[in-house]
Structure formats: structure tokens, C-alpha cells
Write a protein that holds these residues in place. Structure first.
Motif, PDB file in Angstrom:
ATOM      1  N   HIS A  63       0.827  -1.213   0.000  1.00 21.65           N
ATOM      2  CA  HIS A  63       0.000   0.000   0.000  1.00 21.65           C
ATOM      3  C   HIS A  63       0.861   1.262   0.000  1.00 21.65           C
ATOM      4  O   HIS A  63       0.648   2.178  -0.809  1.00 21.65           O
ATOM      5  CB  HIS A  63      -0.927  -0.013   1.224  1.00 21.65           C
ATOM      6  N   ASP A  64       1.844   1.323   0.904  1.00 17.89           N
ATOM      7  CA  ASP A  64       2.689   2.527   1.006  1.00 17.89           C
ATOM      8  C   ASP A  64       3.490   2.753  -0.272  1.00 17.89           C
ATOM      9  O   ASP A  64       3.637   3.885  -0.738  1.00 17.89           O
ATOM     10  CB  ASP A  64       3.654   2.399   2.194  1.00 17.89           C
ATOM     11  N   THR A  65       4.014   1.673  -0.839  1.00 14.92           N
ATOM     12  CA  THR A  65       4.856   1.796  -2.034  1.00 14.92           C
ATOM     13  C   THR A  65       4.045   2.269  -3.236  1.00 14.92           C
ATOM     14  O   THR A  65       4.476   3.168  -3.980  1.00 14.92           O
ATOM     15  CB  THR A  65       5.543   0.455  -2.341  1.00 14.92           C
ATOM     16  N   PRO A  98       3.808  -8.433  -2.115  1.00  3.30           N
ATOM     17  CA  PRO A  98       2.851  -8.808  -3.159  1.00  3.30           C
ATOM     18  C   PRO A  98       2.397  -7.627  -4.021  1.00  3.30           C
ATOM     19  O   PRO A  98       1.926  -6.600  -3.523  1.00  3.30           O
ATOM     20  CB  PRO A  98       1.665  -9.324  -2.326  1.00  3.30           C
ATOM     21  N   LEU A  99       2.561  -7.778  -5.317  1.00  5.11           N
ATOM     22  CA  LEU A  99       1.882  -6.898  -6.269  1.00  5.11           C
ATOM     23  C   LEU A  99       0.929  -7.820  -7.031  1.00  5.11           C
ATOM     24  O   LEU A  99       1.256  -8.348  -8.086  1.00  5.11           O
ATOM     25  CB  LEU A  99       2.894  -6.218  -7.193  1.00  5.11           C
ATOM     26  N   SER A 100      -0.237  -8.027  -6.435  1.00  4.33           N
ATOM     27  CA  SER A 100      -1.134  -9.111  -6.852  1.00  4.33           C
ATOM     28  C   SER A 100      -2.264  -8.620  -7.749  1.00  4.33           C
ATOM     29  O   SER A 100      -2.375  -7.426  -8.067  1.00  4.33           O
ATOM     30  CB  SER A 100      -1.738  -9.781  -5.611  1.00  4.33           C
ATOM     31  N   HIS A 101      -3.132  -9.551  -8.105  1.00  3.01           N
ATOM     32  CA  HIS A 101      -4.288  -9.242  -8.959  1.00  3.01           C
ATOM     33  C   HIS A 101      -5.190  -8.189  -8.332  1.00  3.01           C
ATOM     34  O   HIS A 101      -5.845  -7.422  -9.045  1.00  3.01           O
ATOM     35  CB  HIS A 101      -5.097 -10.526  -9.217  1.00  3.01           C
ATOM     36  N   SER A 121      11.817   1.272 -11.788  1.00  3.05           N
ATOM     37  CA  SER A 121      12.372   1.657 -10.490  1.00  3.05           C
ATOM     38  C   SER A 121      11.620   0.963  -9.349  1.00  3.05           C
ATOM     39  O   SER A 121      12.233   0.478  -8.389  1.00  3.05           O
ATOM     40  CB  SER A 121      12.296   3.178 -10.342  1.00  3.05           C
ATOM     41  N   LEU A 122      10.301   0.899  -9.463  1.00  8.46           N
ATOM     42  CA  LEU A 122       9.479   0.207  -8.457  1.00  8.46           C
ATOM     43  C   LEU A 122       9.882  -1.260  -8.337  1.00  8.46           C
ATOM     44  O   LEU A 122      10.079  -1.787  -7.235  1.00  8.46           O
ATOM     45  CB  LEU A 122       7.997   0.315  -8.835  1.00  8.46           C
ATOM     46  N   TYR A 123      10.029  -1.937  -9.473  1.00  6.44           N
ATOM     47  CA  TYR A 123      10.409  -3.348  -9.438  1.00  6.44           C
ATOM     48  C   TYR A 123      11.817  -3.533  -8.876  1.00  6.44           C
ATOM     49  O   TYR A 123      12.094  -4.505  -8.166  1.00  6.44           O
ATOM     50  CB  TYR A 123      10.305  -3.965 -10.834  1.00  6.44           C
ATOM     51  N   GLY A 124      12.716  -2.608  -9.194  1.00  2.00           N
ATOM     52  CA  GLY A 124      14.054  -2.680  -8.627  1.00  2.00           C
ATOM     53  C   GLY A 124      14.030  -2.555  -7.113  1.00  2.00           C
ATOM     54  O   GLY A 124      14.720  -3.293  -6.390  1.00  2.00           O
ATOM     55  N   PHE A 125      13.221  -1.628  -6.615  1.00  2.90           N
ATOM     56  CA  PHE A 125      13.059  -1.457  -5.171  1.00  2.90           C
ATOM     57  C   PHE A 125      12.471  -2.718  -4.549  1.00  2.90           C
ATOM     58  O   PHE A 125      12.930  -3.192  -3.503  1.00  2.90           O
ATOM     59  CB  PHE A 125      12.158  -0.242  -4.910  1.00  2.90           C
ATOM     60  N   MET A 126      11.487  -3.298  -5.210  1.00  3.43           N
ATOM     61  CA  MET A 126      10.833  -4.513  -4.705  1.00  3.43           C
ATOM     62  C   MET A 126      11.815  -5.678  -4.601  1.00  3.43           C
ATOM     63  O   MET A 126      11.879  -6.376  -3.585  1.00  3.43           O
ATOM     64  CB  MET A 126       9.679  -4.883  -5.634  1.00  3.43           C
ATOM     65  N   PHE A 127      12.596  -5.898  -5.660  1.00  3.94           N
ATOM     66  CA  PHE A 127      13.468  -7.059  -5.695  1.00  3.94           C
ATOM     67  C   PHE A 127      14.694  -6.915  -4.789  1.00  3.94           C
ATOM     68  O   PHE A 127      15.333  -7.914  -4.459  1.00  3.94           O
ATOM     69  CB  PHE A 127      13.904  -7.368  -7.126  1.00  3.94           C
ATOM     70  N   THR A 128      15.013  -5.697  -4.384  1.00  8.15           N
ATOM     71  CA  THR A 128      16.155  -5.514  -3.488  1.00  8.15           C
ATOM     72  C   THR A 128      15.718  -5.247  -2.051  1.00  8.15           C
ATOM     73  O   THR A 128      16.559  -5.195  -1.156  1.00  8.15           O
ATOM     74  CB  THR A 128      17.042  -4.354  -3.979  1.00  8.15           C
ATOM     75  N   HIS A 129      14.424  -5.097  -1.829  1.00 12.74           N
ATOM     76  CA  HIS A 129      13.856  -4.944  -0.483  1.00 12.74           C
ATOM     77  C   HIS A 129      13.816  -6.314   0.184  1.00 12.74           C
ATOM     78  O   HIS A 129      13.553  -7.320  -0.467  1.00 12.74           O
ATOM     79  CB  HIS A 129      12.442  -4.366  -0.619  1.00 12.74           C
ATOM     80  N   GLY A 177      12.605  -9.681   1.806  1.00 14.24           N
ATOM     81  CA  GLY A 177      11.371 -10.437   1.653  1.00 14.24           C
ATOM     82  C   GLY A 177      11.288 -11.134   0.312  1.00 14.24           C
ATOM     83  O   GLY A 177      12.031 -10.822  -0.623  1.00 14.24           O
ATOM     84  N   THR A 178      10.382 -12.093   0.227  1.00 13.63           N
ATOM     85  CA  THR A 178      10.155 -12.787  -1.033  1.00 13.63           C
ATOM     86  C   THR A 178       9.236 -11.938  -1.917  1.00 13.63           C
ATOM     87  O   THR A 178       8.711 -10.922  -1.480  1.00 13.63           O
ATOM     88  CB  THR A 178       9.546 -14.174  -0.778  1.00 13.63           C
ATOM     89  N   LYS A 179       9.046 -12.356  -3.182  1.00  8.97           N
ATOM     90  CA  LYS A 179       8.399 -11.478  -4.169  1.00  8.97           C
ATOM     91  C   LYS A 179       7.205 -12.176  -4.828  1.00  8.97           C
ATOM     92  O   LYS A 179       7.232 -13.388  -5.042  1.00  8.97           O
ATOM     93  CB  LYS A 179       9.383 -11.088  -5.283  1.00  8.97           C
ATOM     94  N   LEU A 180       6.192 -11.389  -5.170  1.00  8.07           N
ATOM     95  CA  LEU A 180       5.069 -11.894  -5.967  1.00  8.07           C
ATOM     96  C   LEU A 180       4.611 -10.815  -6.938  1.00  8.07           C
ATOM     97  O   LEU A 180       4.376  -9.672  -6.542  1.00  8.07           O
ATOM     98  CB  LEU A 180       3.901 -12.322  -5.083  1.00  8.07           C
ATOM     99  N   LEU A 181       4.491 -11.202  -8.202  1.00 11.98           N
ATOM    100  CA  LEU A 181       4.075 -10.274  -9.252  1.00 11.98           C
ATOM    101  C   LEU A 181       2.975 -10.925 -10.085  1.00 11.98           C
ATOM    102  O   LEU A 181       3.128 -12.061 -10.534  1.00 11.98           O
ATOM    103  CB  LEU A 181       5.264  -9.902 -10.134  1.00 11.98           C
ATOM    104  N   PHE A 182       1.891 -10.204 -10.292  1.00 13.58           N
ATOM    105  CA  PHE A 182       0.757 -10.734 -11.045  1.00 13.58           C
ATOM    106  C   PHE A 182       0.994 -10.614 -12.549  1.00 13.58           C
ATOM    107  O   PHE A 182       1.633  -9.682 -13.021  1.00 13.58           O
ATOM    108  CB  PHE A 182      -0.519  -9.980 -10.661  1.00 13.58           C
ATOM    109  N   GLN A 183       0.435 -11.568 -13.274  1.00 15.54           N
ATOM    110  CA  GLN A 183       0.562 -11.633 -14.735  1.00 15.54           C
ATOM    111  C   GLN A 183       0.272 -10.289 -15.393  1.00 15.54           C
ATOM    112  O   GLN A 183      -0.657  -9.577 -15.014  1.00 15.54           O
ATOM    113  CB  GLN A 183      -0.391 -12.692 -15.283  1.00 15.54           C
ATOM    114  N   GLY A 184       1.074  -9.954 -16.383  1.00 18.15           N
ATOM    115  CA  GLY A 184       0.909  -8.699 -17.111  1.00 18.15           C
ATOM    116  C   GLY A 184       1.778  -7.593 -16.569  1.00 18.15           C
ATOM    117  O   GLY A 184       2.244  -6.730 -17.318  1.00 18.15           O
TER     118      GLY A 184
END
Length: 633
Positions: A397-399, A432-435, A462-470, A472-479
Motif C-alpha cells: 500500500h505505502d509503495t 505482493p503486487l497481486s491481482h 524503479s518500483l520493481y528494482g526497489f521490490m526485488f532488493t527490499h 522479503g520474497t516477491k510476488l508479481l501478477f501476470q501482465g
């Protein structure tokens, strides 16, 4: 047609376990089981219906006539009706016709334990003898390593009906087609795991699968059960783990489903304050009833057992934990201690996780839990709920709120983007960046980003870079991995034609590169749930909207810079308490990702010159709206 013969798969011990709510392999006993009895082929049926005075099996083998095949009620007050019907076998279609003692009601129900269901909108069950020769022994032997909490864990979330369609035939891909196309794609993208939104049978497409009627059957929309097994098998053969969304929180009121099963509130709680979900207009399981707990835990173990799945993402956990979830004053009653915790549901969740990890210590359970309930991902032995991981909804939510702002205003919201590190290690968090974030007017991931076309893509990278280096584990929804422009629509295919264009190719290449870096960099996954893996180098450069941090594990160290404005910096100083050499590994501004390509860094050394309280310092080039990742040696 021969009549029902007396036969049972239940021992007295089975019945004792069932009544106590401790029988967690009920799928081996209840339901329909093709077999041979005394040299005669047929099917054994067993169903739990304690308030019934008569139960008939009706189907295509008796013209759906009630009374032709009456089951026998057991003498032990278990409420189980059972019997063997000769000549009924694999592929026969059936339901239970239940005549209730409650006001003489009659219900016509699908089998709660059916291993296959008819293709919706048809609602009957199908006698099915699961038969699959698995070829994933290599994966199963080593999956503990892949599913471990200190392993790279990057999840691609998929809705099978809308990932890709055969446009000329106006249909979704089948399980077997997905075993070719989807497996290949996930492997190329270098995700470690895939998560399927619910594949258990469901009647209503717009529910996306979250309103289940066939808990033990993969949906017939895409093929046979063995074909779904094949899909899982092929993922495993390609070293990709499979996670299923699982919904023990509520179920729909459809006439053929679990509601009012034997003319009474059998599976759902009889008190509407506990037994009805106002948001989803669905029924809530009675977690205090032993047999219902055994049904649900058996179901969780079934998918781990028969389908070799590597994890369960448990939906809507928050709605189970609280009696007042989504309810106003007067719509809920406090528990025996005067609180709002749903104690029976909490006990169920703990027992569920204990049984999963006791039987399958090499899998994970993941909680979609959106509140500050404590110790969700801590062991039950120390008072936790026992999940392996928890979705980090606060980070999400914050991100997303931060990234939706025009960069000119971000300097006033620096705390929003850094706040997650205040609590990042209180749970085993999955980012999570989910459906749920790309529907109902929330816009697609790309369309959430502000600015012109170039800035939108740069922001997303930039958002994805922040996510993958933050941490925790990662989740990305299709598309999301290629910058889908439109919101997700469950009725339509993803817009794969966008990959004809370089900006979308760039996003896709960037996500692939991040997955690859995450997999090979111990600093990013070892100790990913421990504060020892993270160190702030700069979190309060509000004016420039820059974050600098270190991820570390033993000899593996990286430094990450995130410049959240379009302003580049030729000489940006960063401090460190140790010396070393910085080598740029990845930059979201690289030309191959559709960045400018104008702001790369040469190898640079930390010099023994104090900066912002740190003993060493160096200067680097910060690219605009970019995440840059450096190896520190």
C-alpha cells in the motif's frame, strides 16, 4: 441395476478420528471410490449427512431417480451414509439426494469429496479414479532447498483463464497447452515459483475462483484432473515450484454446494453473525465443529499429497481471525473473553499449519493477512499462527501510494517509502503486487505511474528494482512483468501484442534480469527475513528523493541506490563503514531496458573519507528515475 451393497472403507479408529476432528486423510474414505468388491466392479460411496433420514445416489446410471440406490447409515452415530454400487464406475455422473429430518427438506448435492466435477454450468460430480505416473522425483527430492525460507522465492501469480487465450477459438488454454506455453514462459522469465489463483471447481467465473464448490477437484474448464497434474509435473521438471490459492474462509450458497447440506447448517456456522460473510455474500465454515475442521485440513493435505504442490497461499486470513471483520456494531458478538478474536478459527489455523508442516516439511503456507495481528509467520510452539510467510500488505500500500505521486512531491513523502523497514523483520514477509491491485479502477501497474510515457516506464522499472532488493520474497501478477496497460479483465487475454514495442520489452527484460540477480545473489535471499541482511546508508535525503541501502550475507554484499525523481546526479556521495570496490551490476536506466543509457558507472572505490558519520565514502552517478545495483567487494 443392482442395489446398494453393504460395504465400508471406515474402521472404528477412522470413525473415532473423524468425530474428534483428527482424521486428515478423509479423501481416502469419503466421496466416491471405484473399486472391485468380491470380484464385482463398482463404486463405493460415502457422504457425511447426520441430519438425513435417507440418502440416495442419483446419476446417469439410474436416470437420476431418487430411491433407486439408497445408501446405508452407519450404526455408530457418525452421520456417515455409505454403500457399494455394482457396475457404476469411472466417469459416471452423480449427486446425492438427501431427505432431511429437518422439516422434511430435500437437497440435491454435489459430492464434497468428488475428485472431478462436471464442466460448469453443469453441477454434478464425476466418479474418478486418479491415475498419474509422476516424473518429478528429482524435484520432490530436492524441493526442500527450493522452498526454504533462505532460498530465492520469486512468484508469478496467474489466473489460468486469462493468461493467454486461443483468440481464433475464443477460449482459454487447456492444462496441457499451459504445460507448454506457461511453463516455458515462467522459466524464461526466471521466476522460481508460480501461484495459481484458485483452480478448485467453482461455478461463477466473475468470482475468479474464490467461491469454491468442488474443494477436491481441479476445475474442468481446462481439462481433466490428470492434465492438471501434468501441468504441475512439467513445472517441477523445469525446477519451478507450484503454489495454489486455497480458500478455507468462505464458500458460496449455490444449491449444489456445501450450504444447508443435509437440510441443516452442516458445514457453515448456524449463527449468521459467524456463518455469513456480508462482503462476499457467502457462508463461513463452522471452525468449532470437529468434522468441518477435518474436512478442511484433509483438503489442504490432499493437494499436497495427490498433486505434489509446493505451497498453499491461504486467502482472506484476516476475515477468519476477527469476529468483527467487516461488521458494524451489533452485527457481531464478542468471544468468551470479551474480545473480537475468533478463537475457534485461530485454533483451526494453528492446527492446519501444524499438520501441513508435520506431513510436508518441504512446503510453505503463505497467509494473505492484512492486519497487524502478531506472529502470523511464527511457529505455533511460541504462540504464532504457524504460517511460513505473510503478505506484506503495508509495504504494498505505502509503495504504490508513493509511486503514484508526481516525483516533484515525493520529497514530502520519503517516510512512506522507507517506513516498511521499521517492521520488515517482524514477520517472514512476501512483497505482493497481486491481482487485487490491478482491478476495479485501481489501474494497471504501468498506468498507476505518473508522467509521460518514458517516465511511466522508468517509474515502473524503479518500483520493481526497489521490490526485488527490499527484504522479503516477491510476488508479481501476470501482465505486470511487461507493462500491461489495461486493467486486468478475467474474461480477456493479456495484451501480448504489446511485446512488439521496445518499452514493454524493456520492462520484461528488467524483470528477468532482477529474477536472475535475486537467484544468484546470496545477499538478497539468505537471511532475507533478518535485520542482519539490511543496512541503511541513506534514508533521509528527502530533497532528492533518494534511498541508499546495503543488502548483505557473509561475503556477498550489494549496495542499492534508488533515485525516485527524473533528475540525474553526476557526483552523488554515499558513505559506508567499510571500504571496498563498487561495480555496477544492474541499472534500470540501461538502454536494453529502455532507459537512457547515459548514466552508467565505472568501477569506483570507497576512500577513507568520512561522510555523514560513515568512515568511507565515494561518489557515483545516479540515473534519473532509476534503481541501480552495485556489487561491493
Amino acid at each position: 441395476m443392482s442395489q446398494v451393497q453393504v460395504y465400508s472403507l471406515f474402521s472404528e479408529f477412522d470413525i473415532q478420528l473423524f468425530k474428534a476432528g483428527k482424521h486428515f486423510r478423509l479423501y481416502e474414505k469419503l466421496g466416491s471410490h471405484p473399486m472391485e468388491v468380491n470380484g464385482v466392479k463398482g463404486t463405493y460411496f460415502a457422504v457425511w449427512a447426520p441430519s438425513a433420514k435417507q440418502v440416495s445416489v442419483i446419476g446417469d446410471f439410474n436416470y437420476w431417480i431418487e430411491g433407486e440406490h439408497l445408501l446405508n447409515v452407519r450404526w455408530d452415530e457418525s452421520g456417515i451414509w455409505e454403500g457399494f454400487i455394482p457396475e457404476v464406475g469411472h466417469g459416471s455422473v452423480y449427486k446425492y439426494r438427501i431427505h432431511s429430518n429437518n422439516n422434511d427438506q430435500k437437497t440435491e448435492k454435489a459430492d464434497p469429496f468428488a475428485k472431478r466435477c462436471e464442466h460448469p454450468p453443469n453441477t454434478a460430480s464425476v466418479v474418478w479414479n486418479l491415475n498419474k505416473k509422476w516424473k518429478d522425483s528429482a524435484w520432490m527430492k530436492k524441493r526442500k532447498k527450493h522452498n526454504a525460507l533462505d532460498a530465492p522465492y520469486s512468484v508469478y501469480e496467474v489466473h489460468l483463464g486469462s493468461w493467454k487465450k486461443k483468440t481464433e477459438e475464443n477460449r482459454s488454454l487447456s492444462y496441457l497447452e499451459l504445460a507448454e506455453d506457461l511453463v516455458k514462459y515462467v522459466k524464461e522469465m526466471k521466476f522460481t515459483h508460480i501461484e495459481f489463483m484458485p483452480i478448485m471447481e467453482y461455478p461463477y467465473d466473475p468470482s475468479w475462483g474464490y467461491q469454491l464448490t468442488g474443494y477436491f477437484a481441479p476445475t474442468s474448464r481446462f481439462g481433466y484432473p490428470e492434465e492438471f497434474m501434468e501441468l504441475v509435473d512439467v513445472f517441477h521438471q523445469n525446477n519451478i515450484g507450484v503454489i495454489l490459492d486455497w480458500v478455507p474462509s468462505h464458500f458460496p450458497e449455490d444449491a449444489h454446494g456445501l450450504g444447508n447440506f443435509d437440510g441443516t447448517h452442516l458445514y457453515e456456522h448456524p449463527d449468521r453473525k459467524k456463518g455469513y460473510h456480508p462482503d462476499w455474500k457467502s457462508l463461513i465454515f463452522n471452525y468449532g465443529r470437529n468434522e468441518v475442521r477435518a474436512f478442511l485440513i484433509s483438503n489442504a493435505l490432499f493437494w499436497l499429497d495427490y498433486y505434489h504442490v509446493d505451497g498453499l497461499r491461504v486467502d482472506a486470513v484476516a476475515s477468519m481471525l476477527y469476529l468483527d471483520y467487516s461488521r458494524d456494531e451489533g452485527e457481531w458478538d464478542p468471544n468468551q473473553f470479551g474480545g473480537n478474536e475468533y478463537l475457534e478459527a485461530i485454533d483451526f489455523i494453528k492446527e492446519l499449519n501444524e499438520e501441513v508442516y508435520k506431513n510436508y516439511p518441504d512446503v510453505q503456507t503463505i497467509a494473505e493477512e492484512s492486519t497487524s495481528y502478531s506472529m502470523v509467520s511464527k511457529p505455533t510452539s511460541i504462540g504464532g499462527l504457524g504460517f511460513g510467510m505473510k503478505w506484506m500488505m503495508g509495504w504494498m500500500h505505502d509503495t504504490l501510494t508513493y509511486f503514484s505521486k508526481d516525483p516533484v512531491y515525493r520529497k514530502h513523502h520519503q517516510n512512506d517509502i522507507s517506513f516498511s523497514l521499521n517492521y520488515a523483520f517482524t514477520e517472514n514477509f512476501m512483497l505482493p503486487l497481486s491481482h487485487d491491485e490491478v482491478v476495479y479502477g485501481k489501474k494497471s501497474m504501468l498506468d498507476k505511474m505518473p508522467g509521460d510515457e518514458w517516465q511511466k516506464f522508468a517509474n515502473l522499472r524503479s518500483l520493481y528494482g526497489f521490490m526485488f532488493t527490499h527484504p522479503g520474497t516477491k510476488l508479481l501478477f501476470q501482465g505486470g512483468e511487461f507493462g500491461q496497460y489495461q486493467e486486468w479483465n478475467f474474461q480477456e487475454s493479456l495484451d501480448w501484442h504489446l511485446l512488439e514495442y521496445k518499452p514493454h520489452q524493456g520492462i520484461q527484460k528488467w524483470v528477468t534480469a532482477l529474477n536472475e540477480l535475486y537467484r544468484k545473489t546470496e545477499a538478497l535471499y539468505k537471511n532475507q527475513f533478518s535485520h542482519e541482511s539490511f543496512e541503511w546508508l541513506s534514508l533521509d535525503d528527502h530533497e532528492n528523493s533518494v534511498l541508499v541501502y546495503k543488502r548483505k550475507y557473509e561475503e556477498s554484499e550489494i549496495i542499492v541506490t534508488c533515485n525516485f525523481t527524473p533528475t540525474p546526479h553526476d557526483h552523488y556521495f554515499i558513505g559506508s563503514n567499510q571500504g571496498g570496490t563498487l561495480t555496477e551490476q544492474l541499472s534500470s536506466d540501461d538502454k536494453k531496458f529502455w532507459g537512457t543509457g547515459n548514466f552508467s558507472n565505472e568501477v569506483t572505490e570507497f576512500k577513507k573519507e568520512e561522510f555523514q558519520g560513515k568512515k568511507f565514502s565515494t561518489s557515483i552517478v545516479l540515473a534519473p528515475l532509476a534503481c541501480q545495483i552495485f556489487e561491493l567487494k
